[in-house]
Design a protein around this motif. Structure first.
Motif, PDB file in Angstrom:
ATOM      1  N   GLU A  46       0.831  -1.205   0.000  1.00  0.00           N
ATOM      2  CA  GLU A  46       0.000   0.000   0.000  1.00  0.00           C
ATOM      3  C   GLU A  46       0.867   1.258   0.000  1.00  0.00           C
ATOM      4  OE1 GLU A  46      -3.625   2.115   2.560  1.00  0.00           O
ATOM      5  OE2 GLU A  46      -2.838   0.169   3.193  1.00  0.00           O
ATOM      6  N   ILE A  47       1.902   1.267   0.832  1.00  0.00           N
ATOM      7  CA  ILE A  47       2.793   2.424   0.904  1.00  0.00           C
ATOM      8  C   ILE A  47       3.537   2.617  -0.409  1.00  0.00           C
ATOM      9  CG2 ILE A  47       4.897   3.299   1.999  1.00  0.00           C
ATOM     10  CD1 ILE A  47       3.857   2.045   4.620  1.00  0.00           C
ATOM     11  N   ALA A  48       4.008   1.522  -1.004  1.00  0.00           N
ATOM     12  CA  ALA A  48       4.734   1.610  -2.276  1.00  0.00           C
ATOM     13  C   ALA A  48       3.854   2.213  -3.364  1.00  0.00           C
ATOM     14  CB  ALA A  48       5.218   0.217  -2.692  1.00  0.00           C
ATOM     15  N   VAL A  49       2.583   1.819  -3.383  1.00  0.00           N
ATOM     16  CA  VAL A  49       1.642   2.351  -4.365  1.00  0.00           C
ATOM     17  C   VAL A  49       1.400   3.837  -4.114  1.00  0.00           C
ATOM     18  CG1 VAL A  49      -0.764   2.303  -5.126  1.00  0.00           C
ATOM     19  CG2 VAL A  49       0.504   0.166  -4.892  1.00  0.00           C
ATOM     20  N   LEU A  50       1.120   4.199  -2.861  1.00  0.00           N
ATOM     21  CA  LEU A  50       0.814   5.591  -2.531  1.00  0.00           C
ATOM     22  C   LEU A  50       1.999   6.517  -2.796  1.00  0.00           C
ATOM     23  CD1 LEU A  50      -1.227   5.062   0.760  1.00  0.00           C
ATOM     24  CD2 LEU A  50      -2.099   5.962  -1.402  1.00  0.00           C
ATOM     25  N   ARG A  51       3.203   6.015  -2.585  1.00  0.00           N
ATOM     26  CA  ARG A  51       4.397   6.826  -2.842  1.00  0.00           C
ATOM     27  C   ARG A  51       4.604   7.075  -4.336  1.00  0.00           C
ATOM     28  NH1 ARG A  51       8.843   4.473   1.512  1.00  0.00           N
ATOM     29  NH2 ARG A  51       8.782   6.281   2.902  1.00  0.00           N
ATOM     30  N   LYS A  52       4.081   6.185  -5.145  1.00  0.00           N
ATOM     31  CA  LYS A  52       4.313   6.244  -6.587  1.00  0.00           C
ATOM     32  C   LYS A  52       3.351   7.183  -7.294  1.00  0.00           C
ATOM     33  CE  LYS A  52       4.948   3.105 -10.524  1.00  0.00           C
ATOM     34  NZ  LYS A  52       4.865   1.698 -10.995  1.00  0.00           N
ATOM     35  N   ILE A  53       2.198   7.449  -6.677  1.00  0.00           N
ATOM     36  CA  ILE A  53       1.134   8.143  -7.401  1.00  0.00           C
ATOM     37  C   ILE A  53       0.923   9.576  -6.912  1.00  0.00           C
ATOM     38  CG2 ILE A  53      -0.075   6.042  -8.040  1.00  0.00           C
ATOM     39  CD1 ILE A  53      -1.911   6.370  -5.693  1.00  0.00           C
ATOM     40  N   LYS A  54       0.515  10.430  -7.852  1.00  0.00           N
ATOM     41  CA  LYS A  54       0.165  11.821  -7.535  1.00  0.00           C
ATOM     42  C   LYS A  54      -0.860  12.275  -8.566  1.00  0.00           C
ATOM     43  CE  LYS A  54       2.144  16.416  -6.702  1.00  0.00           C
ATOM     44  NZ  LYS A  54       1.578  16.530  -5.352  1.00  0.00           N
ATOM     45  N   HIS A  55      -2.092  12.428  -8.133  1.00  0.00           N
ATOM     46  CA  HIS A  55      -3.172  12.812  -9.039  1.00  0.00           C
ATOM     47  C   HIS A  55      -4.187  13.634  -8.260  1.00  0.00           C
ATOM     48  CE1 HIS A  55      -6.745  12.417 -11.628  1.00  0.00           C
ATOM     49  NE2 HIS A  55      -5.900  12.179 -12.611  1.00  0.00           N
ATOM     50  N   GLU A  56      -4.787  14.614  -8.910  1.00  0.00           N
ATOM     51  CA  GLU A  56      -5.702  15.529  -8.215  1.00  0.00           C
ATOM     52  C   GLU A  56      -6.956  14.849  -7.690  1.00  0.00           C
ATOM     53  OE1 GLU A  56      -7.124  18.577 -10.763  1.00  0.00           O
ATOM     54  OE2 GLU A  56      -7.862  17.212 -12.307  1.00  0.00           O
ATOM     55  N   ASN A  57      -7.286  13.665  -8.193  1.00  0.00           N
ATOM     56  CA  ASN A  57      -8.477  12.950  -7.731  1.00  0.00           C
ATOM     57  C   ASN A  57      -8.138  11.708  -6.919  1.00  0.00           C
ATOM     58  OD1 ASN A  57      -9.503  14.045 -10.791  1.00  0.00           O
ATOM     59  ND2 ASN A  57     -10.785  14.518  -9.018  1.00  0.00           N
TER      60      ASN A  57
END
Length: 317
Positions: A46-57
């Protein structure tokens, strides 16, 4: 520096806190380390995924802290409430409103897919409004079941939430990011009528319906809904994942990209069905991860935090 009152719970708890230096409000997910034993891979994923993504939604992970007993995930604060709750509260709601909501979800999920990430648990409870403003954007949360493609193993684990899970998952076949597109189709269906396309008190019968993609656009609830909306849903709720629309294709559909979404007020019918079908405890799936508090605490508090217990369990692959 963030200061909290308490962090206890079966698996995780979420508090709203104020950063002392800047006054910025955030949501902090507190996870007792003793609850992680044997489940480290899940939270690491979960942390690896969240660290990888950046999107306004997509709800953002802003930082991570660790103590001897807890892991703290500092999350972007989202304060606008859940999707269905806001729709029920409205006095006016149309296909066009639903189309705009789904377009935002498609944009975000298309971004995830371009990054090789499959959410695997898209459902209304994981769609939150960024703020109480009428024109607030929608945000995707809860990446506890998400998976990065190309990590060496084939996705075949039966996971997700009954009612939103794709047929190929229930058939225990290897599956792909197309499972997210199916879930978006289910959400779009509910947004236009207020009830789910598949339902049975018996899970095995519910799964039989999903495996057959056995759903209908029932009268009178769908009589005032456009053929374009029905076609859009049918393209996403296609049993064969190879024929199912991708996010790219869905974003180009006239109901999303064109002007075929109707502006007729369908609030009365939709909200009545939502209250009937989603206010019941059986439809309230336990929110296993992030829950955001909607009120702002008094600024006089030097330690600005409030707690809300988060029931549930961690996720495996």
């Amino acid at each position: 520096m963030f200061l909290l009152f308490s962090c206890s719970g079966a698996f995780s708890e979420v508090v709203m806190a104020r950063e002392k230096a800047t006054g910025k409000m955030v949501a902090i997910k507190c996870i007792p380390k003793k609850a992680l034993k044997g489940k480290e891979t899940s939270i690491e994923n979960e942390i690896a995924v969240l660290r990888k993504i950046k999107h306004e939604n997509i709800v953002a992970l802003e930082d991570i802290y660790e103590s001897s007993n807890h892991l703290y995930l500092i999350m972007q604060l989202v304060s606008g409430g859940e999707l269905f709750d806001r729709i029920v509260e409205k006095g006016f709601y149309t296909e066009m409103d639903a189309s705009r909501l789904i377009r935002q979800v498609l944009d975000a999920v298309n971004y995830l897919h371009s990054m090789g990430i499959v959410h695997r648990d898209l459902k209304p409870e994981n769609l939150l409004y960024f703020s109480p403003d009428d024109e607030s954007k929608i945000m995707i949360s809860d990446f506890g079941l998400s998976k990065m493609e190309g990590t060496g193993d084939v996705m075949a684990t039966a996971c997700g939430t009954p009612g939103y899970v794709a047929p190929e998952v229930l058939a225990q076949k290897p599956y792909s990011k197309a499972v997210d597109c199916w879930s978006i189709g289910v959400i779009a269906y509910i947004l236009l009528c207020g009830y789910p396309p598949f339902y049975d008190e018996n899970d095995s019968k519910l799964f039989e319906q999903i495996l057959k993609a056995d759903y209908e656009f029932d009268a009178p609830y769908w009589d005032d809904i456009s053929d374009s909306a029905k076609d859009f849903i049918s393209c996403l709720m296609e049993k064969d994942p190879e024929k199912r629309f991708t996010c790219d294709q869905a974003l180009e559909h006239p109901w999303i990209a064109g002007d075929t979404a109707l502006c007729k007020n369908i609030h009365e019918s939709v909200s009545r069905q939502m209250r009937k079908n989603f206010a019941k405890s059986k439809w309230r799936v336990s929110r296993r991860d992030v829950i955001f508090l909607y009120h702002i605490l008094p600024k006089t508090n030097s330690i600005a935090a409030a707690t809300l217990h988060c029931h549930g369990h961690p996720h495996g692959d």
